[in-house]
Design an enzyme around this catalytic site. Structure first.
Site, mmCIF file in Angstrom:
data_model
loop_
_atom_site.group_PDB
_atom_site.id
_atom_site.type_symbol
_atom_site.label_atom_id
_atom_site.label_comp_id
_atom_site.label_asym_id
_atom_site.label_seq_id
_atom_site.Cartn_x
_atom_site.Cartn_y
_atom_site.Cartn_z
ATOM 1 C CB CYS A 223 -0.980 -0.036 1.164
ATOM 2 S SG CYS A 223 -2.322 1.155 0.966
ATOM 3 C CG HIS B 287 -4.076 -3.332 2.539
ATOM 4 N ND1 HIS B 287 -3.110 -2.955 3.432
ATOM 5 C CD2 HIS B 287 -4.634 -2.192 2.077
ATOM 6 C CE1 HIS B 287 -3.086 -1.639 3.543
ATOM 7 N NE2 HIS B 287 -4.000 -1.143 2.716
ATOM 8 C CD GLU C 195 -2.093 -6.059 4.798
ATOM 9 O OE1 GLU C 195 -1.602 -6.407 3.698
ATOM 10 O OE2 GLU C 195 -2.257 -4.859 5.118
#
Lengths: 205, 258
Positions: free
Chosen positions: A80, A180, A182
């Site tokens: 990001c 993202h 994650e």
């Protein structure tokens, strides 16, 4: 993979924990640190980031990490804002960034659509993108950002929101993902696994 | 294409997921992590955890459940309820929440929005607005303290003016809870959402009223919202997320497949 030492650079930003937990779900124990020697010694480095480019660069300067991050030889993944920090320059605060990937970060032109660009969008690989190996084309990932890198020679995946932009970039051992991983379900998890399993051949560009 | 988001909302009290009938008589549904994981695996695009412990109780309460959620789920989540300071926000975000949602504290001190945006960035500051349509005056009025019906009260803000105010202060996303529709499962408040969409340059999430799959079609097609939040239809198993998403995909609405 588990023998590899992964460092998450401690930029004191908001998504540190979620990046760490995502790695732990893959069965590896990352070290979260801003220590120069630890970062240099790692097999893999992740540069997370949430907030503004100006504030993040100020933080890296305060931590005296700029030179270190610019000279890493091992695979590095910026996530990001962390990806935007790898570029030469960001329009967000008109700030010089690390400059390890020859690209620029600009305010998004969303053509009357809401900003931030927030939610799940489709990502399409450009050329051979080792981090997207084994994933669908296109694949869904979770984004939240208002600035983006313009598509250019460093682009290894694209996305579209009002206009095309670089979802992923790469130069030599430096990789960036605007979304993202994650927080992108099993696709994001696979991407992180690919990053951890990159071989030297993959990173010689 | 950016997908329209389907967002289940879970009420949390003292670290457990509870279900209430009109804010009272809460019964415990279960532990947070398995329910959160279940929704993530079922194809939810993100989750909202509404902390009802905090809204009616100013004590410092145990928020370690936020970290437990962040450890197990791999989709974004927002924590709402009782966050009224930088320190609160910092704690929740550091534990791994992606966004925090502020409602009554922003009405009490609008400057709080600017402060949080400056500190943590626009992308993680959501503003929740509880809006009630008053038939007598034909106005949409903003209410506060809606988490506790003994304290719920009308503010001096009309919804459109408050929406513009919070956007000008840097809010990154708006959750518009249309109170007339809340809990009755007769559909989202399309006229209100459609009317406010034009004043909302940031993502707009519809809340209140979901009762059937058709209601989700209507709110995306007719009000052009970015996401639809719902609680009881998911918790009671009235709508399966996979069925809902397939129905939206079949209708040509951009949705991430479950």
């Amino acid at each position: 993979m588990s023998s590899k030492q992964l460092v998450i650079v401690d930029t004191a930003c908001a998504n540190l924990s979620s990046v760490r937990f995502a790695c732990e779900r893959l069965g590896i124990k990352p070290e979260v640190t801003a220590d120069i020697a630890r970062i240099q010694a790692a097999d893999r480095v992740i540069l997370p980031g949430v907030g503004t480019a100006q504030a993040a660069m100020r933080n890296l300067q305060r931590l005296e990490l700029v030179d270190t991050l610019q000279q890493l030889q091992q695979p590095v993944l910026g996530i990001c804002l962390g990806m935007q920090l790898l570029t030469t320059w960001s329009a967000e605060g008109n700030v010089d960034c690390l400059g390890v990937i020859p690209a620029q970060t600009l305010r998004m032109q969303a053509q009357q659509q809401p900003l931030p660009h927030m939610g799940w969008n489709t990502v399409t690989a450009v050329g051979d993108n080792p981090l997207l190996h084994g994933l669908a084309q296109p694949e869904w990932f979770y984004f939240v950002h208002s600035y983006a890198v313009a598509p250019d020679a460093a682009t290894i995946a694209t996305c579209d929101y009002g206009q095309p932009f670089a979802a992923m970039i790469r130069h030599r051992n430096y990789f960036g993902a605007q979304f993202h991983p994650e927080r992108s379900g099993s696709a994001g998890s696979k991407l992180l696994k690919n990053f951890l399993e990159l071989t030297d051949a993959n990173t010689r560009a | 294409m950016l997908a329209k988001r389907i967002i289940p909302c879970l009420d949390v009290r003292n670290g457990e997921v509870v279900k209430g009938v009109q804010f009272r008589n809460h019964e415990v549904i279960g532990a947070i992590e398995p329910l959160a994981e279940q929704y993530a695996q079922a194809g939810a695009d993100e989750l909202v955890f509404y902390d009802i412990t905090a809204s009616s109780d100013a004590r410092v309460v145990d928020k370690s459940w936020v970290e437990r959620i962040a450890r197990v789920i791999d989709i974004p989540f927002t924590v709402a309820g009782g966050i009224s300071s930088i320190a609160h926000a910092q704690e929740i975000l550091a534990m791994g929440a992606d966004k925090i949602s502020i409602n009554s504290p922003a009405l009490r001190d609008p400057e709080l929005i600017n402060t949080l945006v400056d500190e943590f960035g626009q992308q993680c500051i959501v503003i929740g607005i509880d809006s009630f349509y008053n038939e007598q005056t034909d106005t949409y009025d903003v209410y506060q303290f809606t988490g506790d019906e003994t304290r719920t009260q009308k503010t001096n803000w009309q919804t459109r003016a408050w929406l513009r105010e919070v956007v000008a202060r840097g809010a990154g996303e708006i959750v518009l809870n249309c109170m007339n529709q809340d809990g009755v499962r007769k559909g989202y408040d399309i006229p209100q959402l459609f009317s406010l969409r034009a004043d909302c340059p940031v993502p707009l999430i519809a809340s209140g009223g979901a009762g059937s799959i058709e209601h989700f079609h209507d709110v995306f097609n007719q009000a052009n919202v970015d996401g639809a939040l719902a609680a009881s239809v998911f918790h009671k198993g009235l709508i399966q997320i996979s069925t809902l998403k397939q129905s939206l995909i079949d209708a040509g609405i951009a949705v991430r497949p479950a």
